[in-house]
Structure formats: structure tokens, C-alpha cells
Scaffold this active site. Structure first.
Site, PDB file in Angstrom:
ATOM      1  N   CYS A 189      13.478  13.637   7.479  1.00 20.74           N
ATOM      2  CA  CYS A 189      13.690  14.936   6.946  1.00 20.74           C
ATOM      3  C   CYS A 189      13.737  16.083   8.147  1.00 20.74           C
ATOM      4  O   CYS A 189      12.890  15.925   8.923  1.00 20.74           O
ATOM      5  CB  CYS A 189      12.532  15.224   6.086  1.00 20.74           C
ATOM      6  SG  CYS A 189      13.163  16.856   5.178  1.00 20.74           S
ATOM      7  N   HIS A 245      16.628  12.820  -2.346  1.00 22.38           N
ATOM      8  CA  HIS A 245      15.812  13.632  -1.280  1.00 22.38           C
ATOM      9  C   HIS A 245      15.957  15.050  -1.264  1.00 22.38           C
ATOM     10  O   HIS A 245      15.250  15.754  -1.521  1.00 22.38           O
ATOM     11  CB  HIS A 245      16.184  12.845   0.044  1.00 22.38           C
ATOM     12  CG  HIS A 245      15.405  13.450   1.034  1.00 22.38           C
ATOM     13  ND1 HIS A 245      14.749  12.821   1.919  1.00 22.38           N
ATOM     14  CD2 HIS A 245      15.592  14.629   1.955  1.00 22.38           C
ATOM     15  CE1 HIS A 245      14.187  13.669   2.843  1.00 22.38           C
ATOM     16  NE2 HIS A 245      14.948  14.868   2.882  1.00 22.38           N
ATOM     17  N   GLU A 246      17.245  15.440  -1.276  1.00 19.25           N
ATOM     18  CA  GLU A 246      17.531  16.914  -1.367  1.00 19.25           C
ATOM     19  C   GLU A 246      17.025  17.527  -2.822  1.00 19.25           C
ATOM     20  O   GLU A 246      16.450  18.704  -2.577  1.00 19.25           O
ATOM     21  CB  GLU A 246      19.059  17.187  -0.980  1.00 19.25           C
ATOM     22  CG  GLU A 246      19.634  16.624   0.149  1.00 19.25           C
ATOM     23  CD  GLU A 246      18.750  17.028   1.568  1.00 19.25           C
ATOM     24  OE1 GLU A 246      18.020  17.919   1.339  1.00 19.25           O
ATOM     25  OE2 GLU A 246      18.841  16.221   2.606  1.00 19.25           O
ATOM     26  N   HIS A 305      13.680  18.715  -2.629  1.00 18.20           N
ATOM     27  CA  HIS A 305      13.145  20.007  -1.962  1.00 18.20           C
ATOM     28  C   HIS A 305      13.025  21.022  -3.204  1.00 18.20           C
ATOM     29  O   HIS A 305      12.490  22.135  -3.062  1.00 18.20           O
ATOM     30  CB  HIS A 305      14.380  20.424  -1.078  1.00 18.20           C
ATOM     31  CG  HIS A 305      14.139  19.468   0.306  1.00 18.20           C
ATOM     32  ND1 HIS A 305      12.722  19.548   1.025  1.00 18.20           N
ATOM     33  CD2 HIS A 305      14.922  18.683   0.959  1.00 18.20           C
ATOM     34  CE1 HIS A 305      12.814  18.826   2.055  1.00 18.20           C
ATOM     35  NE2 HIS A 305      13.609  18.339   1.831  1.00 18.20           N
TER      36      HIS A 305
END
Length: 177
Positions: free
Chosen positions: A101, A143-144, A147
Site C-alpha cells: 500500500c 483493497h481500495e 480505504h
């Protein structure tokens, strides 16, 4: 004109906050944010970046898979801005693979993710897009998306034994060649 933004790092409380939905997709500030995120992710050799990583609490991210120094085997795709994205459905199959990341430099983790997902998002022109994505690109999306929920990949590793330094990750990848 777009600019490279500063990427905040783990420990900054903004990374742990939930992101807000975008109401005005075509507003100048959202369009500039998209352009700046595209510049930032390219400059950082990333394959994705979410607005919270540049201290902006909106549900906007870029998926930009391409082979680079950090991910030499990544598939090539056109960088895509995804606004208010969501996962509609997912496969039962979960695959563990290495992730890093831009907000957690120097560390990699072996992270379980769905292999195939169906997603929905608004593109930068305001169009609703529905598509199925798999493998590495599905991993980037998940993954994004994390966030937006105040999560980083380290929150998803199953064991601390699944965390390595970037140097050891590179050594592992070199041994596979």
C-alpha cells in the site's frame, strides 16, 4: 492542470475514518481530484489509490493495473476512476496473495480476497457502470474499497507471519523467477 498529491501514511487518523459518498460527480473539485489521483498513482508506481490516502474523505478511487516496479506481473488496463463504488456480489472462492500500500511503505502482507466480484460504480462522466472483475484487478478494487471503511491491508492479514518487509518480498519474488 493536475498535480501530484501527498500520500498520507499509516498512523494518520484520516486513514481510519469512513469516507463520504460523492453527491456531485461532475463538480470541478471532484473532477480535479480524479485528475490529481491519476497523476499521483502513476508517479508513485501504484496500481490503485483511494481519495482517503491523500487526506480527502470521499468515495473516489482509481484502479490502474499495469506492470511496474512494485507489481511486475500486473495486467495492463486503462486507469479507471470509480466513484461511490460497491461490491454487488462475489464468488465463494477466496485467494491469498501479496499486497502493499502506498500508505504503508516498506511492508507487504499476504491478504485473502474474493477472486471474482461484481461491482457497480459511477464513472467520471456520471454513468453507472456494472461489471465483473477477477483476480488482480478484483484485489485492487477490494483493497481500495477498504480505504473507504477506514481499513488497510494489514487489518486483513490472517497472521503476523503473513507480513514481510518490501526487501524480503522482493527476495521471495526473485526466487520464483
Amino acid at each position: 492542470m493536475s498535480e501530484k498529491l501527498s500520500i498520507i501514511q499509516l498512523g494518520n487518523p484520516i486513514l481510519r475514518q469512513k469516507a463520504e459518498f460523492v453527491k456531485q460527480v461532475k463538480s470541478d473539485n471532484i473532477q480535479k481530484l480524479i485528475d490529481d489521483l491519476l497523476t499521483t498513482v502513476s508517479d508513485a508506481n501504484g496500481v490503485g489509490i483511494a481519495a482517503p490516502q491523500v487526506a480527502v474523505g470521499y468515495r473516489v478511487f482509481i484502479v490502474a493495473s499495469r506492470p511496474n516496479l512494485r507489481y511486475p506481473n500486473a495486467p495492463l488496463m486503462e486507469p479507471t476512476a470509480m466513484i461511490n463504488p460497491k461490491i454487488i456480489a462475489h464468488s465463494d472462492e477466496i485467494v491469498k496473495d501479496w499486497e502493499g500500500c502506498l500508505s504503508v511503505p516498506g511492508i507487504r502482507g499476504l491478504v485473502p480476497r474474493y477472486r471474482k466480484i461484481e461491482v457497480e460504480y459511477i464513472d467520471r462522466n456520471g454513468n453507472l457502470v456494472n461489471q465483473q472483475i477477477t483476480d488482480f484487478v478484483a484485489r485492487i478494487f477490494q483493497h481500495e474499497y477498504d480505504h473507504f471503511e477506514g481499513l488497510v491491508f494489514l487489518d486483513r492479514v490472517e497472521s503476523t507471519f503473513d507480513i514481510v518487509t518490501e526487501q524480503e518480498y522482493q527476495n521471495l519474488m526473485f526466487e520464483k523467477l
